[in-house]
Design a protein around this motif. Structure first.
Motif, short mmCIF file in Angstrom:
data_model
loop_
_atom_site.label_atom_id
_atom_site.label_comp_id
_atom_site.label_asym_id
_atom_site.label_seq_id
_atom_site.Cartn_x
_atom_site.Cartn_y
_atom_site.Cartn_z
N LEU B 44 -7.30 0.37 -12.09
CA LEU B 44 -6.92 0.00 -10.83
C LEU B 44 -8.28 -0.20 -9.48
O LEU B 44 -9.08 -0.44 -8.87
CB LEU B 44 -6.14 1.16 -10.54
CG LEU B 44 -4.72 0.60 -10.54
CD1 LEU B 44 -4.03 1.73 -10.25
CD2 LEU B 44 -3.98 -0.54 -10.38
N ALA B 120 -6.57 -2.42 -0.24
CA ALA B 120 -5.03 -2.28 -0.65
C ALA B 120 -5.17 -1.68 -2.46
O ALA B 120 -4.32 -1.24 -3.34
CB ALA B 120 -5.00 -3.41 -1.58
N ALA B 121 -6.53 -1.53 -2.74
CA ALA B 121 -6.47 -1.76 -4.50
C ALA B 121 -7.50 -0.21 -4.29
O ALA B 121 -7.35 0.71 -5.35
CB ALA B 121 -7.86 -2.22 -4.72
N VAL B 123 -5.87 1.87 -1.84
CA VAL B 123 -5.23 3.23 -1.92
C VAL B 123 -3.78 2.99 -3.36
O VAL B 123 -4.11 4.52 -3.52
CB VAL B 123 -4.17 1.98 -0.60
CG1 VAL B 123 -2.49 2.85 -0.88
CG2 VAL B 123 -5.12 2.41 0.62
N THR B 124 -3.77 1.64 -3.54
CA THR B 124 -3.05 2.32 -5.18
C THR B 124 -4.15 3.28 -5.91
O THR B 124 -3.83 3.80 -7.24
CB THR B 124 -3.13 0.25 -6.17
OG1 THR B 124 -3.02 -0.07 -4.89
CG2 THR B 124 -1.82 0.62 -7.11
N MET B 127 -3.85 6.69 -5.45
CA MET B 127 -2.15 7.30 -5.44
C MET B 127 -2.19 7.37 -6.83
O MET B 127 -1.77 8.49 -7.66
CB MET B 127 -1.18 5.94 -4.95
CG MET B 127 -0.39 5.75 -3.78
SD MET B 127 1.06 4.64 -4.33
CE MET B 127 0.31 2.95 -3.16
#
Lengths: 261, 562
Positions: B44, B120-121, B123-124, B127
């Motif tokens: 990711l 977005a990457a 944040v992913t 996570m």
């Protein structure tokens, strides 16, 4: 020619000239703005009777038999003009199907002929804006660049930057204009339906209204960038970045991870 | 080493030339043999890295044509809807590079999609690191580096989408100006400093340009270097499994396996972003028009990663603004725009330190946690994501209203309540789900898989046959250490003298109990032996431990911690 020249001082000459001038003007007017002449055609007595009957049968429950409106239920229609009737009925907003925050547009239940008759009857109750001519709403005659500036200052705060629609308070909304006919857009501006303010000819001249219509019409050509994604702005873009971008890439990562090394 | 072909011998000679002058062979040899573990979720971060590389490439192209100037010009380009319109040179050059430069619009759209996917990457990836506990010692510093990269990503995005000087981004700058002026006492000065005078002025676009193409990318590049250096230094975490310990890394070498995988993945990322840029319109500035401070369009929102701030602003009621002795205290701006981001992002940055403090764990961890084995951490993560999601939805309340035919007022009030309630509910639900999954793991280890085969004995008893787990399956479920709350030593020593530091110890014990009081411990070898020996496992409690056992305390009385 000599005969005409000899009679030019005849006592009926001015009358004949005046008649000829009127005839030429009339012919030219009819030639250059046929629809306008058509729209301006006075409704017949039969039309008014038919319109009145349609009104009594379909509208009077809320607006009253005399179209004077009923307090807290429906507004008076005296003086709203034919444009208001044409807008509301031809877009299916009237008759309302149910009470709600706002009458939604739906498939109209009346024919164009019936709408014209009702509009004529309502227009006969008091002076108001009439249905515009085809020329007045022809997008090809408008200036899209001027329309863009006018739309941005007057319309975009509710209808969005390209007329994709927007939310108002308490469930009311400014509708998406992409499906709206040029005539409907014009009528909305002059009559100010529901939450919309009236943009009379002093605020936005008829030519400027046509420019706005030209700008909205230009949006139908699609986006140079590809799919428009509803022209909804960054929220829709963000959603697709996650769904398509991250979705495809995580799919690829799972595939690469699953490939035995 | 055979050098049969001329190409091979040329390559060997070049490599030898470089090696003799730089000694690079040693470094390459060590690096090429570096082992990385294999799991899709470890890729990711690469999505973010590769998106950033594509951002640099497309951004360089855009910078060749974009003119960061707020001088007024009249548009005379091919776009009919802008013909003769007054606009800033920045906006005009954006239109020029979109409609007149070959491939310009494609580059712009790839750049913008790459920016959205980059965030977005990040944040992913964050996570993944959070939920697997990959931020624990020795990786706390690297977590902070990553967190800073995320904040810099926000700065890069914000400074970037403001550059075209269109109505939408201008509205964003107007909000920025309002927030800056909302800072108590120094706000007005800061705003004038930022904009070089009254809003919008003529300075902000050139300044944002410098920030966007020099300052922020430079910092991001440097921190990415540090981030990756620390990954190599610490070695990558791996998921638990047979043969994987805290002291080894099981996986494949960089060369040739990960070189090939990463190169392929880069091309996939590039392909996906190019596909999006080629087919999906993004930030159509020609729709928004050149900036003018008077109009604001419906549906005006920032890009998704700033949307939580927009949501906080939309949720805060206007009556929060108070006037004291003639001075306006704009709490309706201070709370959503300054307190909310700090309250959300601050704990995220400090989380590794908070958890380490509550755990009292000073050991290094190279094995990733299964999220269920850290129920409170997982629940806190889900709770925080829920808060962000509610704010993001609140920032989209007008679109929700129009698309689902609802009242925007009702939606706003619903979110005002949900933003407080939903994180608590999801915290509780996630924690219970984690504990449930852990109990299921215990059950599996002790009883084995249900096979669905029913056997009847001679004496008439029916039992279902359970198939024992194989060693790999069992190891994954029992390998982790149980985490228990820190014991609290008594407030007074044996002679009744008050112990210094008791109060901070009490707080720490309280936090520790919050984390670990409710827990399901992994099956111990003794329990497993008991279960397998005589099938009397029913007598064993598949226990959730609500009472703290006495650890390191002298008297049983000290166990009770309230």
């Amino acid at each position: 020619m000599k005969a005409i020249a000899a009679h030019r001082h005849h006592r009926f000459a001015p009358v004949v000239l005046l008649a000829l001038a009127l005839l030429v003007t009339g012919v030219l007017y009819a030639a250059f703005s046929p629809s306008s002449a058509q729209a301006a055609a006075a409704p017949s007595e039969d039309d008014l009777t038919a319109g009145s009957n349609l009104f009594r049968a379909n509208c009077s429950t809320c607006h009253g038999v005399d179209a004077a409106g009923r307090d807290g239920i429906a507004p008076s229609l005296i003086g709203v003009g034919a444009a208001a009737v044409d807008f509301q009925v031809s877009t299916g907003r009237m008759p309302m199907m149910a009470n709600g925050a706002q009458a939604p547009s739906k498939v109209p239940i009346f024919t164009d002929e019936q709408i014209r008759q009702m509009a004529a009857w309502v227009a006969s109750l008091g002076a108001g804006p009439s249905v515009p001519s085809d020329e007045a709403v022809d997008p090809a005659l408008g200036d899209a660049a001027n329309g863009m500036e006018l739309f941005r200052t007057n319309c975009a705060m509710c209808h969005g930057s390209v007329g994709q629609g927007g939310a108002l308070s308490q469930g009311k909304y400014a509708p998406n204009l992409s499906e709206s006919a040029p005539r409907t857009i014009y009528e909305a501006m002059v009559t100010g339906p529901q939450s919309m303010p009236v943009f009379n000819d002093a605020t936005i001249t008829p030519e400027e209204k046509r420019d706005i219509i030209a700008y909205l019409d230009a949006q139908q050509q699609g986006s140079p960038g590809g799919l428009t994604l509803g022209s909804l702005g960054p929220v829709a873009e963000g959603l697709w970045a996650w769904v398509i971008g991250i979705g495809l890439l995580i799919g690829a990562a799972v595939w690469i991870g699953a490939k035995s090394s | 080493m055979s050098t049969s072909t001329p190409a091979a011998s040329a390559a060997a000679a070049t490599a030898d030339y470089l090696d003799q002058r730089t000694g690079i062979a040693t470094a390459i040899k060590g690096f090429a043999r570096k082992i990385f573990p294999d799991h899709w979720s470890f890729l990711l971060g690469e999505i973010a890295l590769f998106s950033f590389i594509i951002l640099l490439a497309t951004g360089t192209f855009l910078a060749l044509f974009f003119v960061p100037s707020m001088d007024e010009v009249t548009y005379t380009g091919p776009l009919a809807a802008m013909d003769g319109v007054q606009m800033s040179r920045a906006f005009a050059s954006t239109l020029d590079l979109s409609f007149e430069v070959t491939g310009g619009l494609l580059m712009r759209q790839i750049h913008h999609w790459a920016a959205l996917v980059f965030m977005a990457a990040i944040v992913t990836h964050m996570m993944r690191v959070f939920f697997t506990g990959a931020f624990r010692k020795p990786r706390e510093i690297n977590w902070l580096v990553g967190f800073t990269l995320m904040v810099l990503g926000l700065a890069a995005g914000f400074s970037g989408y403001s550059l075209p000087d269109d109505v939408l981004s201008g509205n964003g700058l107007r909000i920025t100006e309002g927030i800056t002026k909302g800072v108590p006492i120094i706000g007005t000065y800061m705003s004038y400093f930022l904009f070089g005078g009254e809003f919008p002025g003529t300075h902000i676009i050139p300044r944002l340009f410098t920030v966007h193409i020099l300052l922020v990318p430079g910092l991001i590049l440097a921190l990415i270097g540090l981030h990756l250096f620390l990954v190599v230094l610490h070695k990558h975490t791996q998921f638990p499994g047979g043969g994987r310990t805290e002291k080894n890394v099981v996986g494949y070498p960089i060369f040739p396996v990960y070189m090939a995988k990463q190169a392929g993945f880069f091309l996939i990322v590039f392909g996906v972003l190019a596909l999006m840029g080629a087919t999906m319109t993004i930030n159509p500035v020609w729709n928004y028009g050149p900036y003018d401070p008077s109009p604001v369009s419906a549906g005006a929102q920032p890009d998704w990663y700033m949307l939580f701030l927009e949501g906080a602003l939309r949720l805060t009621p206007g009556f929060f603004e108070v006037v004291i002795a003639g001075f306006t205290i704009p709490l309706n701006v201070i709370i959503p725009a300054m307190i909310v981001p700090v309250a959300l992002l601050g704990p995220l940055a400090l989380y590794p330190f908070i958890e380490a403090w509550a755990t009292g764990d000073k050991r290094e961890h190279h094995l990733a946690d299964r999220p269920r084995n850290a129920p409170v951490r997982t629940a806190l993560g889900v709770s925080m994501l829920t808060g962000f999601t509610v704010l993001i939805l609140a920032g989209s309340n007008d679109l929700i209203a129009t698309h689902f035919h609802m009242s925007i007022n009702a939606i706003t009030w619903t979110f005002r309540i949900l933003v407080f309630v939903l994180p608590v509910v999801t915290f509780w639900a996630t924690k219970r789900i984690c504990l449930g999954l852990q109990r299921k793991d215990r059950e599996l280890v002790l009883h084995g898989h249900e096979t669905g085969q029913i056997v009847r004995f001679e004496d008439g008893e029916y039992i279902e046959v359970h198939r024992p787990l194989d060693e790999q399956e069992r190891w994954i479920r029992v390998q982790h250490d149980p985490r228990r709350p820190l014991p609290l030593l008594p407030a007074e020593d044996a002679r009744g003298v008050r112990r210094p530091g008791y109060r901070s110890d009490a707080l720490r014990a309280k936090v520790s109990r919050f984390f670990y009081a409710d827990r399901v411990e992994p099956v111990t070898p003794a329990e497993l032996a008991a279960a397998q020996a005589h099938g009397a496992h029913d007598q064993l409690t598949a226990g959730e431990h609500d009472e703290t056992p006495a650890i390191g305390s002298s008297s049983p009385a000290s166990v009770h911690q309230g």
